[in-house]
Write an enzyme that holds these catalytic residues in place. Structure first.
Site, mmCIF file in Angstrom:
data_model
loop_
_atom_site.group_PDB
_atom_site.id
_atom_site.type_symbol
_atom_site.label_atom_id
_atom_site.label_comp_id
_atom_site.label_asym_id
_atom_site.label_seq_id
_atom_site.Cartn_x
_atom_site.Cartn_y
_atom_site.Cartn_z
ATOM 1 N N TYR A 144 25.145 28.691 34.271
ATOM 2 C CA TYR A 144 24.427 27.544 33.798
ATOM 3 C C TYR A 144 24.958 26.319 33.635
ATOM 4 O O TYR A 144 24.485 25.113 33.641
ATOM 5 C CB TYR A 144 23.212 28.087 32.975
ATOM 6 N N LYS A 194 29.296 42.169 37.139
ATOM 7 C CA LYS A 194 29.761 42.222 38.639
ATOM 8 C C LYS A 194 31.311 42.400 38.641
ATOM 9 O O LYS A 194 31.909 41.576 39.220
ATOM 10 C CB LYS A 194 29.145 41.311 39.255
ATOM 11 N N ASP A 226 23.726 44.783 40.535
ATOM 12 C CA ASP A 226 22.662 45.158 41.829
ATOM 13 C C ASP A 226 22.180 46.697 41.460
ATOM 14 O O ASP A 226 21.233 46.912 41.624
ATOM 15 C CB ASP A 226 23.561 45.160 43.027
ATOM 16 N N ASP A 250 18.595 36.428 33.155
ATOM 17 C CA ASP A 250 17.516 35.573 33.554
ATOM 18 C C ASP A 250 16.775 36.496 34.792
ATOM 19 O O ASP A 250 15.568 36.699 34.603
ATOM 20 C CB ASP A 250 18.013 34.269 34.222
ATOM 21 N N ASP A 254 12.991 39.021 34.278
ATOM 22 C CA ASP A 254 11.939 39.072 34.978
ATOM 23 C C ASP A 254 11.226 40.259 35.435
ATOM 24 O O ASP A 254 10.272 40.780 35.410
ATOM 25 C CB ASP A 254 11.980 37.936 35.808
HETATM 26 C C1 IPM Z 1 13.671 31.245 31.344
HETATM 27 C C2 IPM Z 1 13.850 30.139 32.777
HETATM 28 C C3 IPM Z 1 14.724 29.135 32.263
HETATM 29 C C4 IPM Z 1 16.207 29.969 32.678
HETATM 30 C C5 IPM Z 1 14.625 28.073 33.428
HETATM 31 C C6 IPM Z 1 13.502 27.362 33.182
HETATM 32 C C7 IPM Z 1 15.803 27.037 33.188
HETATM 33 O O1 IPM Z 1 13.861 30.925 33.865
HETATM 34 O O2 IPM Z 1 13.767 31.065 30.293
HETATM 35 O O3 IPM Z 1 14.043 32.592 31.802
HETATM 36 O O4 IPM Z 1 16.379 30.151 33.967
HETATM 37 O O5 IPM Z 1 16.840 30.340 31.523
HETATM 38 MN MN MN Z 2 13.877 32.970 33.840
#
Ligand code: IPM
Ligand code: MN
Ligand code: NAD
Length: 366
Positions: A144, A194, A226, A250, A254
């Site tokens: 990032y 990885k 993976d 990240d 999710d």
């Molecule tokens: C998160 C979001 C952020 C990230 C984005 C919006 C920059 O997806 O907080 O998970 O990738 O960290």
């Molecule tokens: Mn995110």
């Protein structure tokens, strides 16, 4: 009466809708626990671009600096997607805040509560296997932030690049966060990397092994990213703390959110070494459902609970919020995205869920 100063940055899309519910919950907590929350609201993200010309106006940053903690909603959306990367809400506001306050340690807890297995899209026996995962994500370095980044050349020769970079010190401090957390949980760290391909992952493994020596009671395992994404679906109960670099964390967070039923359930705390934190749902501004009053406010409400726990050391108040959230889910007061296809009756609105959490908090008092 103890007073806490909170910078409230609601942002875009569903941000203001779910923040309104977290604010109601904080009001209920203030009354029950005799606390004062001094809340100052500041513009951030696309809303700040539209009203003040930039995603993180100086007054917003100054307000965050003056506060005891930041409660953040979500930012971004199609309207601002065509801006150059450095001006977009995501980078100009959120990544800048993370970097400015050195919020390297991001905690994202995902749990399937007993009795709430039906909310999970996982097979019933897997959902009922005791799923309680904490993703510990490095938040201020890696691909990032690594330099150089860029785009050069033209036509067929055009190319773009990002740099994945980690220092030993950066890996060490996030690994310590993970081992500390595991020591308070189930004593297992699974480090996600990885290392079969990436040099940064080789260093990540080495440093993680060294840090592990200071925590003999904690088991350390390594897994490739993976394989990790598939193991989360196959057997999530094997995980306690998942230690991840910025990008891998990240992605896997999710997946962990969805494993519990919805992106709208996953809270997060982003902290620096002084204990200062920014608290926000792990999900985004959800443009597909914004403006309809149907977003799930629970991730925002649980983020406020994490703020109480980690920045203010108000564990009882944080526990009260978490109990109220579980009770609300158990009472099947569910926003639309949590409901089974074909479910009868009306889905709960954003406000219905906030009200139910508030009522539970206040009813425990009586
Ligand atoms: C998160 C979001 C952020 C990230 C984005 C919006 C920059 O997806 O907080 O998970 O990738 O960290
Ligand atoms: Mn995110
Ligand atoms: P998203 O997390 O906003 O949405 C993904 C899916 O999850 C959508 O279907 C959405 O409706 C659902 N969802 C998310 N939160 C929900 C909630 N509280 N209740 C019910 N459903 C919910 O991800 P995206 O669509 O990829 O991104 C949308 C925008 O948000 C983008 O601009 C992205 O950069 C931004 N974003 C911001 C943050 C943040 O501010 N912290 C985090 C992630 C994404």
């Amino acid at each position: 009466m103890t007073t806490y100063n909170i910078a409230v940055l609601a942002g875009d899309g569903i941000g203001p809708e779910v923040m309104a519910e977290a604010n109601k919950v904080l009001d209920a907590i203030a009354s029950r626990f005799s606390l004062t929350f001094n809340r100052n609201e500041y513009a951030v993200g696309g809303f700040a671009i539209d009203t003040q010309g930039e995603a993180l106006p100086p007054a917003t940053l100054a307000g965050c600096e003056a506060a005891d903690a930041i409660l953040f909603g979500s930012i971004g959306g199609p309207k601002w997607d065509t801006l150059p990367l450095e001006k977009r809400p995501e980078r100009a506001a959120l990544l800048t805040l993370r970097s400015h306050f050195d919020l390297f340690s991001n905690l994202r807890p995902a749990k399937i509560y007993p009795g709430l297995e039906a909310l999970s899209p996982l097979r019933a026996d897997i959902a009922a296997s005791g799923v309680d995962v904490l993703v510990v994500r490095e938040l201020t370095s890696g691909i990032y932030f690594g330099q150089p980044k860029g785009r050069e050349g033209e036509g067929d020769d055009e190319f773009a690049y990002d740099t994945m970079r980690y220092t030993r010190a950066e890996i060490e401090r996030i690994a310590r966060s993970a081992f500390e957390a595991a020591s308070r949980r189930n004593n297992k760290v699974t480090s996600v990397d990885k290392a079969n391909v990436l040099v940064t992952s080789r260093l990540w493994r080495e440093v993680t092994e060294e840090v592990a020596k200071d925590y003999p009671q904690v088991t350390l395992e390594h897994i490739y990213i993976d394989n990790a994404t598939m193991q989360v679906m196959k057997n999530p109960a094997q995980f306690d703390v998942m230690l991840c670099s910025n990008l891998f964390g990240d992605i896997i967070s999710d997946e962990c959110a969805m494993m519990t039923g919805s992106m709208g359930l996953l809270a997060s705390a982003s902290m620096n070494s002084a204990g200062f934190g920014l608290y926000e749902p792990a999900g985004g501004s959800a443009p597909d459902i914004a403006g309809q009053g149907i977003a799930n406010p629970i991730a925002q409400i649980l983020s406020a609970a994490m703020m109480l726990r980690f920045s203010f050391d108000e564990a009882e108040a944080a526990d009260a919020i978490e109990r109220a959230v579980v009770a609300t889910l158990e009472a099947k007061i569910l926003t639309a995205e949590l409901r089974m296809p074909g479910a009868t009756g009306q889905a709960a609105t954003t406000q219905n869920v906030g009200d139910a959490v508030v009522n539970h908090i206040l009813s425990e008092q009586n």
